[in-house]
Design a protein around this motif. Structure first.
Motif, short mmCIF file in Angstrom:
data_model
loop_
_atom_site.label_atom_id
_atom_site.label_comp_id
_atom_site.label_asym_id
_atom_site.label_seq_id
_atom_site.Cartn_x
_atom_site.Cartn_y
_atom_site.Cartn_z
N ASN A 2 0.85 -1.18 0.00
CA ASN A 2 0.00 0.00 0.00
C ASN A 2 0.89 1.24 0.00
N LEU A 3 0.66 2.12 -0.97
CA LEU A 3 1.50 3.28 -1.19
C LEU A 3 0.71 4.57 -1.02
N VAL A 4 1.31 5.56 -0.35
CA VAL A 4 0.79 6.92 -0.31
C VAL A 4 1.84 7.82 -0.93
N LEU A 5 1.44 8.57 -1.94
CA LEU A 5 2.38 9.41 -2.70
C LEU A 5 1.80 10.80 -2.88
N THR A 6 2.49 11.83 -2.41
CA THR A 6 2.05 13.21 -2.63
C THR A 6 2.74 13.79 -3.86
N GLY A 7 2.14 14.82 -4.41
CA GLY A 7 2.73 15.49 -5.58
C GLY A 7 2.81 14.59 -6.79
N GLN A 73 -9.69 3.60 4.99
CA GLN A 73 -9.64 2.63 3.90
C GLN A 73 -8.41 1.72 3.93
N CYS A 74 -7.48 2.02 4.83
CA CYS A 74 -6.19 1.32 4.79
C CYS A 74 -5.61 1.22 6.20
N LYS A 75 -5.46 0.01 6.69
CA LYS A 75 -4.94 -0.19 8.05
C LYS A 75 -3.43 -0.34 8.08
N GLU A 76 -2.84 -0.71 6.95
CA GLU A 76 -1.39 -0.84 6.85
C GLU A 76 -0.87 -0.04 5.66
N ILE A 77 0.13 0.78 5.90
CA ILE A 77 0.81 1.49 4.82
C ILE A 77 2.26 1.03 4.79
N HIS A 78 2.73 0.65 3.62
CA HIS A 78 4.08 0.11 3.50
C HIS A 78 5.08 1.11 2.93
N PHE A 110 4.65 16.83 7.47
CA PHE A 110 4.82 16.44 8.87
C PHE A 110 3.51 15.95 9.45
N LEU A 111 2.44 16.72 9.26
CA LEU A 111 1.13 16.33 9.79
C LEU A 111 0.62 15.06 9.14
N LEU A 112 0.74 14.95 7.83
CA LEU A 112 0.28 13.75 7.14
C LEU A 112 1.00 12.51 7.69
N THR A 113 2.31 12.59 7.81
CA THR A 113 3.08 11.45 8.32
C THR A 113 2.68 11.13 9.75
N ARG A 114 2.53 12.15 10.56
CA ARG A 114 2.16 11.96 11.97
C ARG A 114 0.80 11.28 12.08
N GLU A 115 -0.16 11.72 11.29
CA GLU A 115 -1.51 11.14 11.35
C GLU A 115 -1.55 9.71 10.83
N LEU A 116 -0.71 9.41 9.85
CA LEU A 116 -0.70 8.06 9.27
C LEU A 116 0.18 7.09 10.05
N MET A 117 0.84 7.56 11.10
CA MET A 117 1.84 6.75 11.79
C MET A 117 1.32 5.39 12.29
N PRO A 118 0.11 5.29 12.83
CA PRO A 118 -0.35 3.95 13.24
C PRO A 118 -0.32 2.93 12.10
N ALA A 119 -0.76 3.35 10.91
CA ALA A 119 -0.76 2.44 9.76
C ALA A 119 0.66 2.22 9.24
N LEU A 120 1.49 3.24 9.34
CA LEU A 120 2.89 3.11 8.91
C LEU A 120 3.63 2.12 9.81
N ARG A 122 2.23 -0.35 11.54
CA ARG A 122 1.72 -1.70 11.24
C ARG A 122 2.34 -2.25 9.96
N GLY A 123 2.62 -1.37 9.01
CA GLY A 123 3.22 -1.82 7.76
C GLY A 123 4.73 -1.83 7.77
#
Length: 275
Positions: A2-7, A73-78, A110-120, A122-123
């Motif tokens: 699972n990928l999250v990509l900005t820009g 929509q995503c519990k694990e981000i890799h 910074f905020l995006l990474t911080r908020e996604l940290m639980p899923a990050l 787990r992944g």
């Protein structure tokens, strides 16, 4: 994966997206312009993998809302690639009263990474930050982390890119024990629409410099390398140029500065009421 990509809708972000699509299971793209993104991805192979998330990285309320949508929509981000950034006129403010360079290049990611940290966590994710060799022109930002007193477009941008490396270093310090690996990189001088929103003088410099710039596809190669190379073959917390670990500036290696930037960033977000 699972990928999250900005820009992702221009320049090296677009080239990164095309390269990683075949190996991703789901791709979350935070984008400012949904219609533009829909038009761009309609001809991509396996476009059904893509989930578009409305998000302007310079507006913290939107980042918070978009992060919640991703986590629903995503519990694990890799893999998280903080690719979005830009050079803007010094002193230009967002609707939340933040310096636009600070908000877009640092506080939003910074905020995006911080908020996604639980899923990050787990992944056991990789987090990749697209910085720049321009970080070397930055002077000590500790008395004005928010760039509220900055009057120079270039030096403000340099500090924003310094923050990418400091943030990467602090993520390693705080989360390496939880399986997180983090990297920053200089993509090269890439021929894109970069700088289109900055001052006329800066635009002229950028346009002249494009004579020696590399293509977005070439500029994406270090990002793609870090995304696809096993962690065991990479240096956690490393700063990479042309797929090789390099030594960033002394300021970028200052652990007290990275910790202070983290604390300042959280204080700003608390003041805005988003954390």
């Amino acid at each position: 994966m699972n990928l999250v990509l900005t820009g992702s809708t221009s320049g090296i972000g677009w080239e990164t997206l095309k390269a990683l699509m075949p190996i991703a299971d789901r791709v979350f793209l935070p984008v400012r312009n949904i219609k533009k993104a829909e038009k761009m991805i309609q001809h991509l192979f396996q476009k059904e993998k893509i989930v578009l998330i409305p998000m302007d990285l310079s507006i913290m309320a939107e980042v918070k809302k978009g992060a919640i949508q991703i986590l629903e929509q995503c519990k694990e981000i890799h893999l998280l690639i903080n690719n979005a950034g830009g050079m803007f006129p010094a002193g230009k403010k967002t609707s939340e009263g933040l310096d636009l360079t600070f908000a877009t290049n640092h506080l939003g990611p910074f905020l995006l990474t911080r908020e996604l940290m639980p899923a990050l966590i787990r992944g056991e994710a990789k987090i990749i930050h697209v910085s720049s060799i321009a970080h070397q022109i930055a002077t000590d930002p500790s008395k004005d982390f928010g760039l509220l007193k900055s009057a120079n477009t270039g030096t403000a941008y340099g500090k924003g890119k310094l923050y990418n490396i400091l943030f990467s270093n602090e993520l390693k310090n705080r989360f390496e024990s939880k399986g997180i690996s983090t990297y920053a990189l200089h993509p090269g001088a890439v021929k894109t629409a970069f700088g289109s929103e900055t001052s006329l003088w800066a635009k002229l410099i950028i346009e002249v410099s494009k004579l020696i710039f590399i293509s977005p596809k070439a500029g994406a190669q270090t990002t793609i390398f870090l995304a696809t190379t096993p962690k065991s073959q990479l240096r956690n917390g490393g700063y990479y140029i042309k797929k090789k670990p390099k030594t960033p500036s002394p300021l970028a290696r200052n652990q007290k500065l990275s910790a202070a930037l983290w604390d300042y960033s959280e204080a700003v977000l608390k003041n805005l009421g988003v954390i």
